[in-house]
Motif scaffolding. Structure first.
Motif, PDB file in Angstrom:
ATOM      1  N   UNK A   1       0.834  -1.197   0.000  1.00 11.69           N
ATOM      2  CA  UNK A   1       0.000   0.000   0.000  1.00 11.69           C
ATOM      3  C   UNK A   1       0.867   1.244   0.000  1.00 11.69           C
ATOM      4  N   UNK A   2       0.531   2.155  -0.896  1.00  8.33           N
ATOM      5  CA  UNK A   2       1.223   3.440  -0.940  1.00  8.33           C
ATOM      6  C   UNK A   2       0.194   4.563  -0.900  1.00  8.33           C
ATOM      7  N   UNK A   3       0.615   5.686  -0.377  1.00 12.76           N
ATOM      8  CA  UNK A   3      -0.256   6.835  -0.229  1.00 12.76           C
ATOM      9  C   UNK A   3       0.370   8.040  -0.933  1.00 12.76           C
ATOM     10  N   UNK A   4      -0.471   8.848  -1.540  1.00 12.54           N
ATOM     11  CA  UNK A   4      -0.006  10.069  -2.165  1.00 12.54           C
ATOM     12  C   UNK A   4      -0.640  11.263  -1.462  1.00 12.54           C
ATOM     13  N   UNK A   5       0.237  12.199  -1.066  1.00 14.33           N
ATOM     14  CA  UNK A   5      -0.206  13.386  -0.372  1.00 14.33           C
ATOM     15  C   UNK A   5       0.165  14.628  -1.179  1.00 14.33           C
ATOM     16  N   UNK A   6      -0.570  15.684  -0.893  1.00 13.04           N
ATOM     17  CA  UNK A   6      -0.255  16.990  -1.461  1.00 13.04           C
ATOM     18  C   UNK A   6      -0.112  17.951  -0.288  1.00 13.04           C
ATOM     19  N   UNK A   7       0.903  18.781  -0.370  1.00 16.10           N
ATOM     20  CA  UNK A   7       1.146  19.714   0.724  1.00 16.10           C
ATOM     21  C   UNK A   7       1.296  21.121   0.172  1.00 16.10           C
ATOM     22  N   UNK A   8       0.402  22.004   0.580  1.00 16.82           N
ATOM     23  CA  UNK A   8       0.504  23.403   0.199  1.00 16.82           C
ATOM     24  C   UNK A   8       1.424  24.119   1.184  1.00 16.82           C
ATOM     25  N   UNK A   9       1.980  25.246   0.775  1.00 11.88           N
ATOM     26  CA  UNK A   9       2.918  25.957   1.647  1.00 11.88           C
ATOM     27  C   UNK A   9       2.346  26.218   3.034  1.00 11.88           C
ATOM     28  N   UNK A  10       3.114  25.863   4.027  1.00 18.09           N
ATOM     29  CA  UNK A  10       2.767  26.089   5.424  1.00 18.09           C
ATOM     30  C   UNK A  10       1.453  25.407   5.821  1.00 18.09           C
ATOM     31  N   UNK A  11       1.090  24.362   5.102  1.00 14.60           N
ATOM     32  CA  UNK A  11      -0.114  23.617   5.457  1.00 14.60           C
ATOM     33  C   UNK A  11       0.212  22.138   5.639  1.00 14.60           C
ATOM     34  N   UNK A  12      -0.777  21.411   6.067  1.00 10.68           N
ATOM     35  CA  UNK A  12      -0.554  20.011   6.376  1.00 10.68           C
ATOM     36  C   UNK A  12      -0.565  19.150   5.120  1.00 10.68           C
ATOM     37  N   UNK A  13      -0.289  17.889   5.319  1.00 10.02           N
ATOM     38  CA  UNK A  13      -0.357  16.929   4.221  1.00 10.02           C
ATOM     39  C   UNK A  13      -1.814  16.517   4.024  1.00 10.02           C
ATOM     40  N   UNK A  14      -2.265  16.638   2.808  1.00  4.93           N
ATOM     41  CA  UNK A  14      -3.624  16.245   2.479  1.00  4.93           C
ATOM     42  C   UNK A  14      -3.557  14.963   1.657  1.00  4.93           C
ATOM     43  N   UNK A  15      -4.195  13.925   2.142  1.00  7.26           N
ATOM     44  CA  UNK A  15      -4.190  12.660   1.429  1.00  7.26           C
ATOM     45  C   UNK A  15      -4.969  12.801   0.125  1.00  7.26           C
ATOM     46  N   UNK A  16      -4.336  12.403  -0.975  1.00 11.33           N
ATOM     47  CA  UNK A  16      -4.993  12.452  -2.269  1.00 11.33           C
ATOM     48  C   UNK A  16      -5.609  11.104  -2.611  1.00 11.33           C
ATOM     49  N   UNK A  17      -4.796  10.053  -2.423  1.00 10.54           N
ATOM     50  CA  UNK A  17      -5.262   8.733  -2.820  1.00 10.54           C
ATOM     51  C   UNK A  17      -4.432   7.655  -2.156  1.00 10.54           C
ATOM     52  N   UNK A  18      -5.026   6.489  -2.112  1.00 10.11           N
ATOM     53  CA  UNK A  18      -4.361   5.300  -1.589  1.00 10.11           C
ATOM     54  C   UNK A  18      -4.281   4.285  -2.698  1.00 10.11           C
ATOM     55  N   UNK A  19      -3.105   3.755  -2.925  1.00  6.80           N
ATOM     56  CA  UNK A  19      -2.978   2.775  -3.994  1.00  6.80           C
ATOM     57  C   UNK A  19      -2.540   1.439  -3.419  1.00  6.80           C
ATOM     58  N   UNK A  20      -3.155   0.396  -3.916  1.00  5.59           N
ATOM     59  CA  UNK A  20      -2.805  -0.966  -3.546  1.00  5.59           C
ATOM     60  C   UNK A  20      -2.280  -1.681  -4.779  1.00  5.59           C
ATOM     61  N   UNK A  21      -1.215  -2.405  -4.598  1.00  9.33           N
ATOM     62  CA  UNK A  21      -0.588  -3.083  -5.720  1.00  9.33           C
ATOM     63  C   UNK A  21      -1.572  -3.963  -6.466  1.00  9.33           C
ATOM     64  N   UNK A  22      -1.631  -3.748  -7.747  1.00  8.57           N
ATOM     65  CA  UNK A  22      -2.466  -4.588  -8.591  1.00  8.57           C
ATOM     66  C   UNK A  22      -3.929  -4.213  -8.647  1.00  8.57           C
ATOM     67  N   UNK A  23      -4.321  -3.151  -7.986  1.00 10.53           N
ATOM     68  CA  UNK A  23      -5.725  -2.749  -8.040  1.00 10.53           C
ATOM     69  C   UNK A  23      -5.833  -1.243  -8.233  1.00 10.53           C
TER      70      UNK A  23
END
Lengths: 111, 117
Positions: free
Chosen positions: B32-54
């Motif tokens: 499982x891998x997660x992708x986050x986006x972080x704007x300046x001086x802000x927190x990490x916002x989860x964009x999506x969760x990816x699971x191998x093969x799906x």
């Protein structure tokens, strides 16, 4: 939905002074709480997690379910503690088990 | 152990082009891998969760067709920002979950600074 609140964006203390970074969470289930730290120009790294009940670099954090808090504390701050600190919540349900982050607190330890 | 390598660290692209960001687990298998986006001086916002093969699971408000995630192997996940626009400029961070003798945890990539001009 779960939520993590870090009320202080910026916190400055003098070297040797105690420091407390506040974290409150909202989640109806059984939470797992973490503190992550990001030093300047470095990647995010785990500082500690509540289930381990450990002290890392002099920092401790106790989960208080009654107050829904997980404040990070250190009795004597050092200059090298200056960094961005994120509190994070991992929910126990669901297959993904992703982390929800607070907005972070920038700690500056002054000489 | 449990190191994630993210490339590139910085990328500048023209508006309308696509950019691919890679995230590799170097010494473990990342189911499982997660992708986050972080704007300046802000927190990490989860964009999506990816699971191998799906297919990836996207968070509410994240455009699936703009942010394409592929997790074809246990050591590689990619995020492609398609038809990038200046508002896509941000800091993107990948993360992977792992488990071992010391318990479970999350490890983070060093991030990618995307600037769309």
């Amino acid at each position: 939905a779960q939520r993590v609140t870090q009320p202080e964006k910026l916190l400055s203390v003098f070297k040797g002074a105690p420091v407390e970074l506040k974290c409150n969470y909202s989640y109806s289930g059984s939470p797992e709480l973490f503190w992550y730290v990001q030093y300047s120009r470095q990647r995010l790294q785990l500082l500690l997690r509540h289930i381990s009940r450990e002290s890392i670099k002099g920092f401790t954090a106790d989960l208080n379910k009654g107050e829904t808090s997980f404040h990070l504390k250190k009795p004597f701050a050092q200059e090298e503690d200056s960094a961005m600190y994120y509190c994070a919540l991992r929910i126990s349900s669901g297959s993904a088990r992703q982390l929800t982050f607070g907005s972070g607190t920038q700690l500056t330890v002054l000489p | 152990g449990a190191v994630v390598s993210q490339h590139p660290s910085r990328v500048i692209c023209k508006s309308g082009t696509s950019v691919k960001i890679e995230c590799r687990s170097l010494d473990f298998q990342a189911t499982t891998m997660f992708w986050y986006r972080q704007f300046p001086k802000q927190s990490l916002m989860l964009m999506a969760t990816s699971n191998e093969g799906s297919k990836a699971t996207y968070e509410q408000g994240v455009e699936k067709d703009k942010f394409l995630i592929n997790h074809a192997s246990l050591t590689l996940s990619t995020l492609t920002v398609t038809s990038a626009h200046p508002e896509d400029s941000s800091f993107y961070i990948c993360s992977a979950s792992f488990s071992g003798t010391g318990g479970y945890g999350y490890t983070f990539g060093s991030g990618t600074r995307l600037t769309v001009v």
